[in-house]
Design an enzyme around this catalytic site. Sequence first.
Site, PDB file in Angstrom:
ATOM      1  N   ASP A   1       0.797  -1.225   0.000  1.00 43.58           N
ATOM      2  CA  ASP A   1       0.000   0.000   0.000  1.00 43.58           C
ATOM      3  C   ASP A   1       0.833   1.281   0.000  1.00 43.58           C
ATOM      4  O   ASP A   1       0.365   2.315  -0.473  1.00 43.58           O
ATOM      5  CB  ASP A   1      -0.984  -0.001   1.175  1.00 43.58           C
ATOM      6  CG  ASP A   1      -2.147  -0.970   0.934  1.00 43.58           C
ATOM      7  OD1 ASP A   1      -2.319  -1.409  -0.217  1.00 43.58           O
ATOM      8  OD2 ASP A   1      -2.859  -1.286   1.889  1.00 43.58           O
TER       9      ASP A   1
ATOM     10  N   GLY B   1       4.153   1.574  -1.398  1.00 45.81           N
ATOM     11  CA  GLY B   1       4.855   1.708  -2.681  1.00 45.81           C
ATOM     12  C   GLY B   1       3.922   1.744  -3.877  1.00 45.81           C
ATOM     13  O   GLY B   1       4.216   2.387  -4.881  1.00 45.81           O
TER      14      GLY B   1
ATOM     15  N   GLY C   1       0.691   4.808  -1.792  1.00 52.01           N
ATOM     16  CA  GLY C   1       1.247   5.932  -1.045  1.00 52.01           C
ATOM     17  C   GLY C   1       0.455   6.258   0.199  1.00 52.01           C
ATOM     18  O   GLY C   1      -0.726   6.600   0.125  1.00 52.01           O
TER      19      GLY C   1
ATOM     20  N   GLY D   1       0.930   8.772   2.015  1.00 48.26           N
ATOM     21  CA  GLY D   1       0.635  10.206   1.980  1.00 48.26           C
ATOM     22  C   GLY D   1      -0.515  10.496   1.041  1.00 48.26           C
ATOM     23  O   GLY D   1      -1.464  11.194   1.394  1.00 48.26           O
TER      24      GLY D   1
ATOM     25  N   ALA E   1      -8.715   1.945  -0.921  1.00 51.38           N
ATOM     26  CA  ALA E   1      -9.915   1.280  -1.452  1.00 51.38           C
ATOM     27  C   ALA E   1     -10.786   0.778  -0.305  1.00 51.38           C
ATOM     28  O   ALA E   1     -11.374   1.581   0.416  1.00 51.38           O
ATOM     29  CB  ALA E   1      -9.537   0.165  -2.413  1.00 51.38           C
TER      30      ALA E   1
ATOM     31  N   TYR F   1      -9.921  -0.688   2.503  1.00 50.51           N
ATOM     32  CA  TYR F   1      -9.282  -0.890   3.794  1.00 50.51           C
ATOM     33  C   TYR F   1      -8.728   0.384   4.411  1.00 50.51           C
ATOM     34  O   TYR F   1      -8.372   1.318   3.706  1.00 50.51           O
ATOM     35  CB  TYR F   1      -8.155  -1.918   3.643  1.00 50.51           C
ATOM     36  CG  TYR F   1      -8.009  -2.800   4.862  1.00 50.51           C
ATOM     37  CD1 TYR F   1      -9.018  -3.684   5.216  1.00 50.51           C
ATOM     38  CD2 TYR F   1      -6.884  -2.709   5.669  1.00 50.51           C
ATOM     39  CE1 TYR F   1      -8.904  -4.471   6.355  1.00 50.51           C
ATOM     40  CE2 TYR F   1      -6.759  -3.503   6.800  1.00 50.51           C
ATOM     41  CZ  TYR F   1      -7.774  -4.381   7.137  1.00 50.51           C
ATOM     42  OH  TYR F   1      -7.661  -5.167   8.258  1.00 50.51           O
TER      43      TYR F   1
ATOM     44  N   HIS G   1      -5.526 -13.476   4.958  1.00 43.33           N
ATOM     45  CA  HIS G   1      -4.409 -12.701   4.403  1.00 43.33           C
ATOM     46  C   HIS G   1      -3.495 -12.272   5.537  1.00 43.33           C
ATOM     47  O   HIS G   1      -3.863 -12.315   6.712  1.00 43.33           O
ATOM     48  CB  HIS G   1      -4.936 -11.483   3.646  1.00 43.33           C
ATOM     49  CG  HIS G   1      -5.865 -10.634   4.456  1.00 43.33           C
ATOM     50  ND1 HIS G   1      -7.193 -10.977   4.646  1.00 43.33           N
ATOM     51  CD2 HIS G   1      -5.674  -9.498   5.157  1.00 43.33           C
ATOM     52  CE1 HIS G   1      -7.785 -10.062   5.412  1.00 43.33           C
ATOM     53  NE2 HIS G   1      -6.877  -9.161   5.749  1.00 43.33           N
TER      54      HIS G   1
ATOM     55  N   HIS H   1      -0.894  -9.167   7.055  1.00 36.80           N
ATOM     56  CA  HIS H   1      -0.446  -7.771   6.983  1.00 36.80           C
ATOM     57  C   HIS H   1       0.954  -7.772   7.581  1.00 36.80           C
ATOM     58  O   HIS H   1       1.108  -8.098   8.769  1.00 36.80           O
ATOM     59  CB  HIS H   1      -1.328  -6.855   7.815  1.00 36.80           C
ATOM     60  CG  HIS H   1      -2.768  -6.812   7.404  1.00 36.80           C
ATOM     61  ND1 HIS H   1      -3.289  -5.797   6.634  1.00 36.80           N
ATOM     62  CD2 HIS H   1      -3.784  -7.647   7.661  1.00 36.80           C
ATOM     63  CE1 HIS H   1      -4.585  -6.019   6.442  1.00 36.80           C
ATOM     64  NE2 HIS H   1      -4.899  -7.135   7.056  1.00 36.80           N
TER      65      HIS H   1
ATOM     66  N   ASP I   1      16.103   4.748  11.916  1.00 41.44           N
ATOM     67  CA  ASP I   1      17.481   5.198  11.728  1.00 41.44           C
ATOM     68  C   ASP I   1      17.929   5.798  13.053  1.00 41.44           C
ATOM     69  O   ASP I   1      17.605   6.944  13.369  1.00 41.44           O
ATOM     70  CB  ASP I   1      17.542   6.234  10.597  1.00 41.44           C
ATOM     71  CG  ASP I   1      18.977   6.637  10.253  1.00 41.44           C
ATOM     72  OD1 ASP I   1      19.877   6.391  11.085  1.00 41.44           O
ATOM     73  OD2 ASP I   1      19.179   7.200   9.164  1.00 41.44           O
TER      74      ASP I   1
ATOM     75  N   HIS J   1      -4.392 -12.578   9.327  1.00 39.61           N
ATOM     76  CA  HIS J   1      -5.812 -12.301   9.483  1.00 39.61           C
ATOM     77  C   HIS J   1      -6.655 -13.455   8.959  1.00 39.61           C
ATOM     78  O   HIS J   1      -6.949 -13.531   7.770  1.00 39.61           O
ATOM     79  CB  HIS J   1      -6.191 -10.995   8.780  1.00 39.61           C
ATOM     80  CG  HIS J   1      -7.597 -10.560   9.101  1.00 39.61           C
ATOM     81  ND1 HIS J   1      -8.129  -9.367   8.674  1.00 39.61           N
ATOM     82  CD2 HIS J   1      -8.573 -11.150   9.832  1.00 39.61           C
ATOM     83  CE1 HIS J   1      -9.371  -9.270   9.105  1.00 39.61           C
ATOM     84  NE2 HIS J   1      -9.669 -10.329   9.800  1.00 39.61           N
TER      85      HIS J   1
END
Lengths: 694, 694
Positions: free
Chosen positions: A330, A332, A335, A337, A412, A414, A464, A466, A473, A624
Amino acid sequence: MSTDQISYAPMAAPVKQIATHPLCPITAAEIKQSVDLIRSLYPAKTDFVFKAITLEEPQKAQLVPYLDAEHSGRKLPHIDRKTFVCYYLRNTDKFHEAIVNLFQQRVESNVRLGPNIHGPGDWEEILLVEKIALEDEGVKAEIAKLDLPQGTAVLCDPWIYGSDGINDDLRMYQCFLYMRDPNDPSNLDSNHYAFPLAISPVVDCVDFKVIRIDMCPTGTDHATKEAQASWLPPPNEYTPEHQNLRTDLKPLNVVQPEGASFKVTKVGETGEIIEWQKWSFRVGFNQREGMVLYDVRYAGRSIFYRLALSDMIIPYGDPRAPFHKKAAFDLGDAGAGAMANNLKLGCDCLGSIHYLDAVLATARGEPMPMENVVCVHEQDAGIGWKHTNYRTGKAAVVRSRELVIQSIITVANYEYIMAFMFNQAGELTYEVRATGIVSTQPIDEGVDVPWGTIVHPGVLAVHHQHIFSLRVDPAIDGHANRLVYDEIHPMPVSDFNPHGVGYTVAETTVQKSTGLDTNTDTARTFKILNESSRNPVNGKAVGYKIHAPPFQKMVADPESFNHKRAEFADHNVYVTRYRDGELYAGGKYTNQSRGGAGVRAWANRKESVVDEDIVLWLQFGLQHVTRVEDFPVMPCEVIKLQLKPVNFFDKNPALDVPPSNQEFNRSTLVTEQHKQPAVEGRVGEGAACCSSKL
Amino acid sequence: MSTDQISYAPMAAPVKQIATHPLCPITAAEIKQSVDLIRSLYPAKTDFVFKAITLEEPQKAQLVPYLDAEHSGRKLPHIDRKTFVCYYLRNTDKFHEAIVNLFQQRVESNVRLGPNIHGPGDWEEILLVEKIALEDEGVKAEIAKLDLPQGTAVLCDPWIYGSDGINDDLRMYQCFLYMRDPNDPSNLDSNHYAFPLAISPVVDCVDFKVIRIDMCPTGTDHATKEAQASWLPPPNEYTPEHQNLRTDLKPLNVVQPEGASFKVTKVGETGEIIEWQKWSFRVGFNQREGMVLYDVRYAGRSIFYRLALSDMIIPYGDPRAPFHKKAAFDLGDAGAGAMANNLKLGCDCLGSIHYLDAVLATARGEPMPMENVVCVHEQDAGIGWKHTNYRTGKAAVVRSRELVIQSIITVANYEYIMAFMFNQAGELTYEVRATGIVSTQPIDEGVDVPWGTIVHPGVLAVHHQHIFSLRVDPAIDGHANRLVYDEIHPMPVSDFNPHGVGYTVAETTVQKSTGLDTNTDTARTFKILNESSRNPVNGKAVGYKIHAPPFQKMVADPESFNHKRAEFADHNVYVTRYRDGELYAGGKYTNQSRGGAGVRAWANRKESVVDEDIVLWLQFGLQHVTRVEDFPVMPCEVIKLQLKPVNFFDKNPALDVPPSNQEFNRSTLVTEQHKQPAVEGRVGEGAACCSSKL
């Protein structure tokens, strides 16, 4: 990677620095400038599809001296302001990435990528694909065979195509069709996931047309049927209008009469510094990761250089085409953002709320203002610490206050609610709440399959996983850190341990970049240490330990595309040597990716990670197995990952939190009739706080 | 088990039932009656030490029909009211347990227990042992050798003796000595755990005198030293008076303008029925377990017959005498009820609070009123579920409200905050927060050991485990239940699974009573099912699943007393066939226990547990590798165990929770200056709630 036209705009005279801090997210003006500079490389009428225009963060070698100068009040070195731009030439597969130097007003690099490197989806494209799929004559013909009631709305959810290595060099979408409640056509918010259809058109993203129509298996095997009229399941709506709502829930308000305890300092148009209870950090926001935290410090001491969710994969367990390609990245592919909700007061948080806005770019290269994409607020987290002296009856108790930096994304069907939570004990928690609507597909009456659960008549929700990867860092008292793990070992029974109760802690230092796993049986605990900084009380290296719940790793076969592509999903922890630009555990471009470009590949460099500038990739997730209770919208499944100080401070850092008492908290006594006496009348009693039974 | 004088009081005419429900905790009058009836068995001047006087719960065969009649409004069968009494004849080792029938006004049974069966500590005894240890001439002589500053107060923490099989048939206490800050003798709340001494007297509990003075090792081996004057460490206080408190934390009040959403119905003097958001249950309280929940139902459907924390063990990792005997069973040795804090408004909970009182018995057999031992309140638990329709921008979001039933215990240096938490999605969470002061012992300067951490100069905090056992007596749609576990298995790569992504769920039914473990690699999930009750949507057996964090099991050697005594600490889950009176995982009497009387022994009956009346024993815990941050008082370590419906409901049970909006929640916008605009002004905007980016 083939390259064409490394070009440069005519050198302009350097202009004044645009942003006031190198870590400020880019501004609308910077988006426009970046686009203009890219356009200047091409003929005037060239049409572009911009996939991302974001801050190109300064190289660490430049930024660390800058931050050091900033914190010590020295003169700040100059850093050129740069943006990262990736785009297609419209209606081609020509995908490019460019670095634009805004200070020098030139395109530093512009590289055509590929083959098999594809950009993410974007809102304009997703809506276009929906339209194309539904208006295709072949799709219409298939839908017609269903003989649906007049006025039934058929909807299309375009899914990222995934990869299986079979004729998938083209960039495509696999579309799944649903309908709204046929008996309530005017309800635009009808839960169409209760009405999945077996028709799945494939749309290509060069010519933007339907190139194939897959029929979905609805039985126990791979067999598919002709589209045909069939029994219609009942609706299963989630919107409040369709519920018989509970009437006995009384309001619970969080009131902060003196306001919130945090301080927000605006930096330029887009930057924010947040200070709260000795913590300080900068908040960034971008198309891919959403929230990013920089330069996280406690009482001025450096702890983390950069924190962000780096990636996630959601692989499904149905082996049958086309469902086997359901494996969403989700971040890559879409996004965090770009998919962020616009948070509204009183809906998503309680108390005194501060919102952060952001500016992203549309596919046309225009600035897209994103309001309220992050909310900042405090919450009470229960008792922080307590002790009662049973000899005197005196109790000392403090509550734990948390600062929450939260963002919510809708992909979508989720939702993910993501939050960084700081507390007064020097602890940082990253929380994900998984909610929204489970992905559904049609299943024949009377059929059951072991890879999913029937959550509604005729509706299967496939099991599925997750699996998330949080990129940490660290800069614990500086950038030279190491990863170690503690393990508990029983002492052998001996003269030294005659009763067999003794046990010891053994510490192992990770030498080379690699992937590592937890081990509950030895209480294996990973710690990030700074060997050169020692605790004043016991002389141990200062550090932070990692508490992450263990999870089932990627179930898919090691040779599968799911396993190859999700380079983070096979270990609890990856540690790598820092390199500029290595930010995403699954690689920079996950859409129809082939693997080999992410953290597994970087770890395989086997570089030394002892007292070096290291990066931690912390995985967590959930398997899940769907339940009826997860439909039509699932109750939040909450996962928390914690980073806790270990011999970093010289005592409990929350010791100086003011005591929890009634003057401060003003709670209320409930009589059985729910009458509320004035709080004032009870202050004296409350102030006495707890006494023991003695 | 030798028995003497099974005696009966003269048969009295049956008196009217005292309590109004068989599950009501006993009243002060019932304590008095029980004591009188016991006394009537002995000569007039006999002196007793009562260790526990609590409700003897009705046999299940009697209570189940009673509850069924109650819920169906039928005539209630009669059940004799009974109490359980265990006591010593003072200054003897004659330990007895008796069942008193209050309805028939007679002692039904009175049995002398032993050998090697010992009663728990009690407050009177603990204070007596402290006094005896400190006033002993030999102990005074040892303390004198320390040459402490004038006025230094030496304190004694009596520890349950533990067991090691060496001359430990006698009931004893192992005492650990500390001092208050020698330079602040007037500070009665000085943290004496910062000043541990190496002198450890042993007190016997028949003659109540010091029978041995152990010296504690303070180096790297078993060697002990003569008591001698030594360098004094600095103080390390936790009380607020000694802190430089933070001044920038603003109040956060939880306000419930219409009161709380729960309803409490008093039943007789001591009973409480709590109803909240479709949940209903009775709350009990006793000396051993503290809080007990009975007859837990959701929307009238039976889910649990009885829930209570059953036991806990805290074994320490130091192999050396006398520290090797530190292995506390805080429930069986001391009592979660007996050690409960008196909770005060505004100190331990926020919002609208209801308190429950209890009555326990003193060692003299007097009723001991315990005020505010349980608090009941609601709390906000963040977003409960959310979905945004990206096509219309309409968001549906509800918050999760929790009902918290909380009790806090202080066991000498340490605190546990225990809570049952119910939510609107049919989920029940049991939470333990571990806080308080870590147990300390002296360590020589410059010495380090691998079984503990130096948390203060000269002070070692030894690593230890906390292993808890929650007893769950399920009644999911009835009493015939089974325990199964799901596991996820990858499908082999084949023509059916050509891409290697498929996986399936396999369910295994536990056949015989036994201990079982989790397995993260297969996502093993335990479920309690009722095979005879089927989900209307998918026909699966209704059930509840168990989410418990994995933990390191008992580290001590399988032949050790720690392992033998903590019969629950070697598996994540035990399942047994129900038998009356089997309530405590470690056995009925844990003080200096030898093992063989707990859940491991019961499971070894290998009885069928398929569709029978079964009991689950759910273990969870933490391996506490101590940190400097855990001193002088540790930030709460939080552990949660969850019970979640799985195909028990026909959809998300929280679907009917009213939407989260600003009219209801009345949040406030924080400006950067922390000004607060009137909430009213923002209602309209808030009510719109979230819209997607489209």
